[in-house]
Design a protein around this motif. Structure first.
Motif, PDB file in Angstrom:
ATOM      1  N   PRO A 163       0.874  -1.305   0.120  1.00  0.00           N
ATOM      2  CA  PRO A 163       0.069  -0.015  -0.064  1.00  0.00           C
ATOM      3  C   PRO A 163       0.921   1.233  -0.105  1.00  0.00           C
ATOM      4  O   PRO A 163       2.074   1.320   0.583  1.00  0.00           O
ATOM      5  CB  PRO A 163      -0.856  -0.113   1.340  1.00  0.00           C
ATOM      6  CG  PRO A 163      -0.708  -1.542   1.690  1.00  0.00           C
ATOM      7  CD  PRO A 163       0.609  -2.062   1.119  1.00  0.00           C
ATOM      8  N   HIS A 164       0.458   2.406  -0.718  1.00  0.00           N
ATOM      9  CA  HIS A 164       1.146   3.598  -0.874  1.00  0.00           C
ATOM     10  C   HIS A 164       0.958   4.445   0.499  1.00  0.00           C
ATOM     11  O   HIS A 164       1.869   5.222   0.690  1.00  0.00           O
ATOM     12  CB  HIS A 164       0.703   4.512  -1.949  1.00  0.00           C
ATOM     13  CG  HIS A 164      -0.760   4.603  -2.294  1.00  0.00           C
ATOM     14  ND1 HIS A 164      -1.430   5.483  -1.434  1.00  0.00           N
ATOM     15  CD2 HIS A 164      -1.642   4.042  -3.051  1.00  0.00           C
ATOM     16  CE1 HIS A 164      -2.628   5.400  -1.589  1.00  0.00           C
ATOM     17  NE2 HIS A 164      -3.010   4.703  -2.719  1.00  0.00           N
ATOM     18  N   GLY A 165       0.046   4.258   1.189  1.00  0.00           N
ATOM     19  CA  GLY A 165      -0.417   5.019   2.590  1.00  0.00           C
ATOM     20  C   GLY A 165      -0.124   6.477   2.264  1.00  0.00           C
ATOM     21  O   GLY A 165      -0.069   7.362   3.231  1.00  0.00           O
ATOM     22  N   GLN A 166      -0.757   6.996   0.966  1.00  0.00           N
ATOM     23  CA  GLN A 166      -0.590   8.348   0.791  1.00  0.00           C
ATOM     24  C   GLN A 166      -2.086   8.801   0.867  1.00  0.00           C
ATOM     25  O   GLN A 166      -3.192   7.999   1.017  1.00  0.00           O
ATOM     26  CB  GLN A 166      -0.195   8.667  -0.555  1.00  0.00           C
ATOM     27  CG  GLN A 166       1.371   8.566  -0.959  1.00  0.00           C
ATOM     28  CD  GLN A 166       2.340   9.252   0.128  1.00  0.00           C
ATOM     29  OE1 GLN A 166       2.126  10.507   0.278  1.00  0.00           O
ATOM     30  NE2 GLN A 166       3.101   8.374   0.610  1.00  0.00           N
ATOM     31  N   ASN A 167      -2.308  10.106   1.370  1.00  0.00           N
ATOM     32  CA  ASN A 167      -3.473  10.825   1.765  1.00  0.00           C
ATOM     33  C   ASN A 167      -4.055  11.348   0.095  1.00  0.00           C
ATOM     34  O   ASN A 167      -3.350  11.931  -0.368  1.00  0.00           O
ATOM     35  CB  ASN A 167      -3.472  12.048   2.390  1.00  0.00           C
ATOM     36  CG  ASN A 167      -4.767  12.855   2.598  1.00  0.00           C
ATOM     37  OD1 ASN A 167      -5.834  12.194   1.776  1.00  0.00           O
ATOM     38  ND2 ASN A 167      -4.796  13.769   3.388  1.00  0.00           N
ATOM     39  N   LEU A 168      -5.316  10.501  -0.236  1.00  0.00           N
ATOM     40  CA  LEU A 168      -5.661  10.930  -1.508  1.00  0.00           C
ATOM     41  C   LEU A 168      -6.781  11.860  -1.674  1.00  0.00           C
ATOM     42  O   LEU A 168      -7.125  12.310  -3.006  1.00  0.00           O
ATOM     43  CB  LEU A 168      -6.391   9.553  -2.130  1.00  0.00           C
ATOM     44  CG  LEU A 168      -5.643   8.357  -2.103  1.00  0.00           C
ATOM     45  CD1 LEU A 168      -6.422   7.121  -2.657  1.00  0.00           C
ATOM     46  CD2 LEU A 168      -4.423   8.229  -2.944  1.00  0.00           C
ATOM     47  N   SER A 169      -6.677  12.717  -0.637  1.00  0.00           N
ATOM     48  CA  SER A 169      -7.577  13.874  -0.801  1.00  0.00           C
ATOM     49  C   SER A 169      -7.145  14.967  -1.708  1.00  0.00           C
ATOM     50  O   SER A 169      -7.849  15.753  -2.302  1.00  0.00           O
ATOM     51  CB  SER A 169      -7.957  14.444   0.605  1.00  0.00           C
ATOM     52  OG  SER A 169      -6.799  14.882   1.168  1.00  0.00           O
ATOM     53  N   ALA A 170      -6.038  15.058  -1.825  1.00  0.00           N
ATOM     54  CA  ALA A 170      -5.325  16.066  -2.740  1.00  0.00           C
ATOM     55  C   ALA A 170      -5.440  15.724  -4.139  1.00  0.00           C
ATOM     56  O   ALA A 170      -5.205  16.496  -5.202  1.00  0.00           O
ATOM     57  CB  ALA A 170      -3.739  16.246  -2.473  1.00  0.00           C
ATOM     58  N   LEU A 171      -6.064  14.731  -4.731  1.00  0.00           N
ATOM     59  CA  LEU A 171      -6.056  14.305  -5.987  1.00  0.00           C
ATOM     60  C   LEU A 171      -7.261  15.171  -6.497  1.00  0.00           C
ATOM     61  O   LEU A 171      -8.160  15.447  -6.016  1.00  0.00           O
ATOM     62  CB  LEU A 171      -6.467  12.894  -6.225  1.00  0.00           C
ATOM     63  CG  LEU A 171      -5.455  11.820  -5.960  1.00  0.00           C
ATOM     64  CD1 LEU A 171      -6.010  10.336  -6.114  1.00  0.00           C
ATOM     65  CD2 LEU A 171      -4.164  11.703  -6.524  1.00  0.00           C
ATOM     66  N   THR A 172      -6.814  15.534  -7.880  1.00  0.00           N
ATOM     67  CA  THR A 172      -7.624  16.315  -8.586  1.00  0.00           C
ATOM     68  C   THR A 172      -8.207  15.525  -9.847  1.00  0.00           C
ATOM     69  O   THR A 172      -8.653  16.279 -11.070  1.00  0.00           O
ATOM     70  CB  THR A 172      -7.201  17.657  -8.800  1.00  0.00           C
ATOM     71  OG1 THR A 172      -5.993  17.302  -9.579  1.00  0.00           O
ATOM     72  CG2 THR A 172      -6.971  18.526  -7.802  1.00  0.00           C
TER      73      THR A 172
END
Lengths: 503, 329, 231
Positions: B98-107
């Protein structure tokens, strides 16, 4: 004895390079899916186009080679050298050159349509054949031309003094020559067309023109179905080797024909009709083969000046690989210039490059990082892939030399080394030059063993061209293609010069 | 024999170079178009090395076949540039973490919640044309199907090319059960099918075809690099197939922190601003107002069509076979 | 003594039988119709054709299994006695040093000496194509001299030369053979050659090799078959 050992080693290494990768891929395979209807269709198309391509290439090469063999004209040497060019171009470059002539908005249609002619449609089986003949006619022509040059001058003198007409010439000289050369030339071209993929698809106009190689590519790239890839690869290999067997059975063994190394003046074919016919063949072939090349030059002329330093560096890498491949390939080929050696060598182009690449990767990987071997593997594979052509070129002459001088060499008790150094190599000079030129040029244009063995720091020129295209820089890519064409042709010319002496 | 010696010497010299560096190494497998000097690779390497005190090494090649062949013994820490057509196979291999990144920044124009595969840029399939050559541009997919047969388009083979596969899925998404009929209508306009995108695009720029299957972002290259505004993507109201490029962390990496740092960097504004012109694609995590100038000019589809990897896997064989049948007739 | 002991050799469907002996130093002509097996006989002696049974012996040593180069035999072929791409010097150097083919110290002088003995002084740098047929034959004979082997086989080597030239060449071979004490077998179809060159003659008929007979007597009173051939 030593020669026998060397021949066995050379043969085993060829066999190993074929069987090893196939076994490696099969061992690694997890799935084996059967053949579907689409596969059978692909098999059928693959066979049909390869048979037709090889037949047409050989058929057209016969009168062309005869014309070139018996005519002397200004620029003949240059033409013979340039004729080699289509064979060594990277596929995509050649295809774009061809389409610039035969395509939808190509030269031909632009000339014809104002005259009210119907639109010429290149895409389809006809397109595949045009492209394959474009690539392989020059090879076939050179093979026949070489055969013509090997006919001893005494035979032409005899023919002239007997006043033999075209019919008698055909029966006495030309037909035996064809029987000797055509089957092998056909086999090599048939096999190379078997593994055609990008050309067949692009000019075939769509999925009707699906070949086995595409199915292999799909199995590897998308499905990761190695079992299927290996199975398809084996089918392709079996077809190729079967074709090779048939060709070798049909081909007559060269008869001992001793001459005294004098230039061969020709007296035949001096009639008006023959001269006209030869002229037409030469002009038509030159137009067919050279105009697409001219388009490559034209398209690349502006781009070549804008190429960055890295492209030139990659050209140097390609040169190094090409020279390495050439030396390796010739050393490999010499001991294999026998009937079974040529048959075995055919597998160099019979085995799908994808299966070969994956197999080698699987074999090499437990021992070392494949990235570090990239250039060695590329050079080896280029040499391997060139073997069939080199053997086709060398074998007839090598066998003739053995037939002519084997007894003398035996009576003198020449060692293998002395035979090689003082008899075989000097007498093979002409075909060796041609073979070396071809190998070097082929290696220049070859993309190597798919991306599994890409060297991160040492890209070759063809790879750079693809990178440029992938980055929208089509003009620079065209410039790179021109550079590649120039370098390949120079290499070819330099090696082949020996081969063209007196050609 | 001299060239052979020089050749051998060159090879030996080459292999000894790698030993010099003591810094930790982050090995990134990436497609050739990424690693190329005309791709984003060199800039990614430069930017990341400026912040990581490490040595980022790109290794070019066929991503998925390679990593699957290597299995757990792979040297890769990051795999950069996967497409959704292979994520299912890649996920099932269990080789990725798993990448463990916060995906909320995705556009992205779609909702992306994948915990293994992390997007870095995207685009859509689109037919690109030259407005000086095509007079009547089809305004919808339907219009394209109904266009006169002398409008010649060139596409990629779905069995050999990612974009070709995306096209087949696009047609399936728009026409569903009528996909085969749609292909039959399109067939006479298809000049030819090529192995990859480069071949198609080459045919298009050479003037051989009027329209080429490419991406909505393709015109940006011509605008920014060539100041040429004649190359346009035809935008269809039926929607365009969404294509995203992804990276993933290899589970067996020996530098997990560095790998995490790279994934984080991948979503950073610096990286995202760079990737637009680096890879000629829309940034995956950058609001439109921050896009480079040329990109803001691009016509954007109102609707992004997309199949999840499971849907796509279920549809693929059928969709490709419909394509093959229709075009083989 | 050169002996062929109960030889049976096959070449394709053709069978040759021979059982005879020749004294060392003798000069023997081999005569017979075309296709009777003359060249096959030479092939067996030279080692190019291995007999199915029987033995070839020279001074009681068995040669049957030796390679051509290991036999005490040198050959002048019908043609192809010289490599056309090499100079005469190189051609002769191959006879001196068949392992390396290079010229060692003193070789040049030996070659020049051999060439002088056949009347070709100064011809070392020439290629065969720059020489007449007679000169090529003599160069080949010089090569035989350098090979220095006690048995010399000649397979109609001078057939292509004019009558006068052929006589010259045969005389030269005879002179060389006497000087070197060579045992010589000459295949010919010309009885005049046999008379001139050889005291003894072997008659070959339909694959059967006879025993050596005095040339003079044989040709003066030929058996029926030979009479037909001689016409």
């Amino acid at each position: 004895m030593a020669a026998r050992v060397v021949a066995i080693i050379a043969g085993l290494s060829v066999a190993g390079l074929v069987i090893g990768p196939v076994i490696a891929v099969l061992l690694r395979a997890e799935t084996f899916s059967g053949f579907g209807p689409a596969d059978w269709q692909a098999l059928r198309f693959t066979l049909v186009q390869a048979l037709l391509s090889a037949a047409l290439s050989v058929l057209f090469a016969i009168p062309l080679a005869r014309a070139l063999a018996r005519r002397r004209f200004v620029g003949r040497g240059l033409l013979v050298a340039l004729l080699g060019a289509p064979f060594i171009l990277p596929v995509i470059v050649a295809v774009l050159g061809l389409l610039a002539v035969f395509g939808q908005s190509g030269l031909l249609n632009r000339v014809l349509s104002p005259l009210g002619a119907p639109q010429l449609q290149i895409y389809g089986l006809q397109g595949v054949l045009v492209a394959h003949v474009f690539f392989n006619l020059p090879l076939a022509t050179r093979l026949f031309l070489q055969g013509w040059l090997a006919v001893p001058g005494e035979q032409f003198r005899l023919a002239a003094s007997l006043g033999m007409g075209p019919r008698a010439m055909w029966r006495a000289i030309e037909w035996p020559l064809l029987k000797r050369i055509a089957p092998g030339a056909f086999a090599v071209i048939f096999v190379i067309c078997l593994s055609s993929f990008a050309v067949a698809l692009t000019l075939g106009g769509g999925p009707r023109a699906t070949t086995l190689e595409l199915a292999i590519y799909q199995s590897v790239r998308f499905d990761f179905d190695l079992g299927r890839a290996a199975a398809l690869g084996l089918v392709q290999l079996a077809l190729a080797l079967a074709a090779g067997l048939v060709a070798l059975r049909v081909a007559s063994v060269p008869v001992a024909a001793r001459g005294l190394d004098r230039m061969v003046p020709r007296w035949d074919g001096q009639g008006k009709g023959a001269r006209m016919l030869d002229g037409v063949w030469i002009v038509v072939a030159a137009v067919f083969l050279l105009i697409p090349l001219a388009m490559v030059v034209l398209n690349g002329a502006s781009g070549i000046l804008t190429l960055g330093g890295s492209v030139w560096v990659s050209a140097a890498h390609s040169l190094a690989v090409a020279l390495g491949s050439t030396v390796l390939c010739l050393a490999w080929a010499l001991p294999l210039t026998t009937r079974w050696g040529e048959w075995l060598g055919l597998s160099g182009i019979a085995l799908s490059p994808l299966v070969l690449g994956i197999g080698l990767f699987l074999i090499v990987r437990p021992f070392t990082n494949p990235f570090e071997l990239a250039l060695y593997v590329t050079a080896t594979v280029n040499a391997f892939v060139s073997l069939p052509f080199v053997l086709r070129i060398l074998r007839p002459e090598a066998e003739a030399i053995r037939a002519d001088y084997g007894r003398l060499g035996g009576a003198l008790g020449l060692s293998d080394w002395a035979w090689l150094r003082w008899v075989l190599l000097p007498r093979l000079k002409r075909p060796l030059g041609f073979a070396a030129g071809l190998t070097a040029a082929l290696s220049m244009g070859d993309l190597g063993v798919i991306a599994l063995f890409a060297d991160p720091d040492r890209a070759t020129l063809p790879l750079k061209i693809y990178q440029l295209m992938g980055a929208y820089r089509m003009e620079q890519a065209a410039g790179g293609a021109l550079l590649l064409l120039l370098l390949s042709l120079s290499l070819f010319w330099a090696f082949d010069r020996g081969g063209r002496v007196g050609a | 024999m001299k060239p052979a010696l020089a050749f051998a010497a060159g090879l030996i010299a080459n292999t000894s170079l790698a030993l010099a560096d003591e810094k930790p190494v982050l090995t990134v497998y990436a497609g050739d178009y990424i690693v190329s000097e005309w791709g984003p690779g060199p800039r990614i390497e430069e930017m990341f090395e400026a912040q990581c005190d490490c040595d980022l090494q790109f290794k070019p090649g066929d991503l998925l076949p390679r990593i699957l062949l290597e299995g757990a013994q792979t040297n890769a820490d990051i795999v950069f540039g996967l497409n959704t057509d292979v994520t299912k196979k890649a996920r099932e291999s269990g080789l990725f973490a798993p990448h463990g990144q916060n995906l909320s920044a995705l556009t992205l124009p779609i909702d992306w919640q994948d915990e293994i595969f992390l997007p870095f840029n995207y685009g859509h399939t689109a037919f690109v044309y030259d407005e000086t050559r095509v007079e009547e541009v089809p305004e919808s997919f339907d219009a394209l199907l109904d266009a006169p047969d002398d409008l010649k388009i060139v596409i990629q083979d779905p069995r050999a090319s990612v974009s070709g596969l995306a096209l087949v899925l696009w047609v399936k998404a728009v026409y569903g059960d009528e996909a085969e009929a749609a292909w039959e209508k399109l067939a006479p306009k298809i000049l030819t099918v090529t192995k990859g995108w480069s071949e198609s695009y080459g045919l298009f720029t050479d003037g051989e075809a009027d329209m080429v299957l490419s991406y909505t972002t393709s015109p940006a290259y011509h605008i920014i690099a060539e100041e040429d505004r004649t190359k346009k993507a035809a935008i269809f109201p039926e929607g365009h197939y969404f294509m995203v490029e992804l990276s993933a962390k290899v589970a067996g990496t020996d530098v997990p922190e560095l790998a995490d740092q790279f994934l984080e960097f991948q979503l950073s504004e610096d990286f995202q601003t760079m990737i637009a012109t680096g890879n000629w694609s829309f940034p995956a995590a950058l609001p439109q107002e921050k896009w480079p100038e040329g990109f803001k000019e691009l016509a954007l589809p109102e609707k992004a069509l997309f199949y999840t990897e499971d849907e796509a896997a279920a549809l693929r064989a059928e969709a490709v076979e419909e394509w093959r049948r229709a075009l083989s007739r | 003594m050169l002996e062929l002991d109960a030889i049976e050799a096959r070449s394709g469907s053709f069978t040759l039988t021979a059982d005879f002996g020749i004294e060392a130093g003798a000069r023997v002509a081999i005569i017979g119709a075309s296709g009777s097996g003359k060249s096959t006989l030479l092939d067996v002696i030279a080692g190019f054709l291995k007999p199915r049974s029987g033995h070839v012996l020279w001074k009681d040593a068995d040669l049957t299994d030796l390679a051509p180069a290991r036999r005490p035999v040198s050959v002048l072929f019908q043609d192809t006695n010289l490599f056309p791409h090499l100079t005469i010097e190189r051609n002769l150097a191959l006879a001196l040093n068949p392992r390396s083919g290079t010229l060692r110290k003193g070789d040049a002088a030996r070659i020049e000496d051999a060439l002088a003995r056949v009347g070709l002084a100064g011809f070392a740098p020439r290629r065969p194509s720059e020489m007449s047929g007679g000169q090529q034959s003599r160069a080949a004979l010089a090569r035989v001299l350098l090979q220095d082997r006690p048995v010399l086989l000649l397979d109609e080597p001078f057939a292509a030369l004019g009558p006068a030239l052929k006589v010259d060449m045969l005389d030269m071979v005879a002179k060389v053979a006497d000087a070197e004490a060579l045992t010589v077998l000459l295949v010919t179809h010309d009885p005049a050659d046999a008379r001139r060159f050889a005291d003894q003659t072997l008659l070959v008929e339909n694959g059967i090799v006879g025993t050596p007979q005095p040339t003079q007597a044989l040709l003066d009173d030929p058996p029926e078959s030979l009479r037909t051939y001689l016409g």
